[in-house]
Scaffold this active site. Sequence first.
Site, PDB file in Angstrom:
ATOM      1  N   ASP A 354       0.875  -1.172   0.000  1.00 37.88           N
ATOM      2  CA  ASP A 354       0.000   0.000   0.000  1.00 37.88           C
ATOM      3  C   ASP A 354       0.907   1.215   0.000  1.00 37.88           C
ATOM      4  O   ASP A 354       1.678   1.424   0.929  1.00 37.88           O
ATOM      5  CB  ASP A 354      -0.884  -0.036   1.262  1.00 37.88           C
ATOM      6  N   GLU A 372      -3.768   4.220  -2.540  1.00 40.01           N
ATOM      7  CA  GLU A 372      -4.138   3.828  -1.188  1.00 40.01           C
ATOM      8  C   GLU A 372      -5.626   3.972  -0.937  1.00 40.01           C
ATOM      9  O   GLU A 372      -6.272   3.079  -0.368  1.00 40.01           O
ATOM     10  CB  GLU A 372      -3.365   4.642  -0.150  1.00 40.01           C
ATOM     11  N   GLU A 373      -6.193   5.095  -1.351  1.00 36.13           N
ATOM     12  CA  GLU A 373      -7.622   5.312  -1.121  1.00 36.13           C
ATOM     13  C   GLU A 373      -8.475   4.236  -1.799  1.00 36.13           C
ATOM     14  O   GLU A 373      -9.440   3.749  -1.226  1.00 36.13           O
ATOM     15  CB  GLU A 373      -8.032   6.700  -1.625  1.00 36.13           C
ATOM     16  N   CYS A 485       5.895   7.740  -6.383  1.00 38.77           N
ATOM     17  CA  CYS A 485       6.157   8.496  -7.607  1.00 38.77           C
ATOM     18  C   CYS A 485       4.961   9.403  -7.913  1.00 38.77           C
ATOM     19  O   CYS A 485       4.081   9.581  -7.088  1.00 38.77           O
ATOM     20  CB  CYS A 485       6.451   7.538  -8.751  1.00 38.77           C
TER      21      CYS A 485
END
EC number: 3.2.1.143
Length: 581
Positions: A354, A372-373, A485
Amino acid sequence: MARNDSVQVGRLLQPDFFNTEKPDKYHQKWEADYFLSSPGTSNSEAPLKRETYKLQQTKCDSCPDLTLCCFLEDLKTITKIKRILGPLEFSSRHAVLIDVFTFNGAGGIVPQPGRDKWSSNYVKLPCSPSSVLYSNSTPKQEMRWSVISKQLKRLVEKKTVNAEDVEKAIMKYNPKYRGQWSFDALKEFVEWAARMKINVGGLFQKIAALALKLPEYVMKDIPLLQRGKAASITLSQVQISCLLANAFFCTFPHRNTTISKSEYHNYPTINFNRLFEDRSVRKLEKLKAIMHYFQVVTDDKIQLDGLVTFERRCLPDTDTNVQIWKRCKEKMNMLYVSSYGTIEDEGIGMLQVDFANSLLGGGVLSSGLVQEEILFLVNPELIVSRLFTEKLQDNECVVVTGVQQFSTYSGFGDSFRWERPYQDPTGRDRWARRQRQILAIDALNFDHKWKQYNMRMVARELNKAYCGFKSQGEEPDIATGKWGCGAFNGDSQLKAMIQLMAAARARRGLAFFTFSDEVLEHGLKQTYSLLRKKGTTVGELFELLVDYCAIQQASGTFNVELFDYIRTRLPSSDKLSKSLL
């Protein structure tokens, strides 16, 4: 929001079945059918199983000679390793919210009896006797849970419930924020549900009924996973659903502000109030995913019979010394690289990375919609980590074992779409946890790209990755990608080398998904093959990074890419084909 290319969600090769560009009437019916389908399964057919094939060739498409990358199936998954788990036990560093004696005996999952602890080391629950509500009209204080219970029971007993009823109930026990909180996004979801002929009012009532069971389901105190302390918490899926139902109705005390002097300023938000405000396509799609989760967990026909463990790991100072990296003799371990596929699909059964915010979940309960969300939306049980996990420090990570995937999706950012229910095929371990492990590691956010070419920053990222990759016994290999990134301005080539080095030191293989970046895929294959051919150690590669960063800092132009620099410093031997260079 700027796109974070560390997102593995650019599913550019999805079959037409996932294409949302359908005629309006068809798309509306299609979408409604799947939302209304039997929880945990798709409506007319099982979740699409993409045909697996060997995209990772032993030959690069553009070069005839063999690379030294492995096949995806060569890497270890949870099902391939002999992992021996003892009986489930609690300790000073492992809080278990279910009765371990019943679980280890008959296998049943029942809450662990306990007592409320209203202190800075524990979650302050809304049903605690110490949680009180002060009225502006009278000096008298009221038990907050009494007010909450009264409002939620009213919702359960009403004939019909709409967004305005939910708003009115929430504001009764959050009067301080009357006039400040907006419920526009929730209202837009209700409008969409009405067009789809979905009884969302009935679902609101079921969520309210689930939230009311908090004193029955969570009887033991929940410790906070605080910074600097390695510890873990194991909860049942039912307990998690109940806690999230309370987050939906914004019942958690002291969690509505993050100003610097507030009690929980160093923790993520948990109440859903920010998710409900400011209507947008993003919020609508998020709410579809969240409400589908609640549709499943409140269905009487569905039995949630699993556990989930949240573990905070801390890397000791003795492991972070830069001299260890300089002296490390480990050579590059196995590597699979592909521009196709995603961490959660092709990396199933591995330790899935994650690309985390230091405050877990990032903007999942607001407007954020990158890697992540999205991970938290399709695996909503992850959201409960925000209740008890303090902001990560440079030498810390969180490993979550056992979460269930509830949905599929397409797109990212503004193109994100909730697609359909997902029937999770993963098995369970001895502790009834899904065989899914997710590793949350937060990369540095560089406001200027040149700042990352500093060995202090490189060492921080190496230690952060190693903290998560370090084995604790026999563990699966790692699925990752362009960590840190995109919006974080991370150099994808540098980040790839950092993760490769951390995995080598941890003696674990790596599956690296470039998310449609074929240039990175090709370059990484070439560079890795050269490192393997030369027998380059982690320590030797570390020294190359020292020199590379010095050159980047001195030139100020950043025209030399890392892969090119490595190939210059490690010229090919006669035995190494020039096509790899």
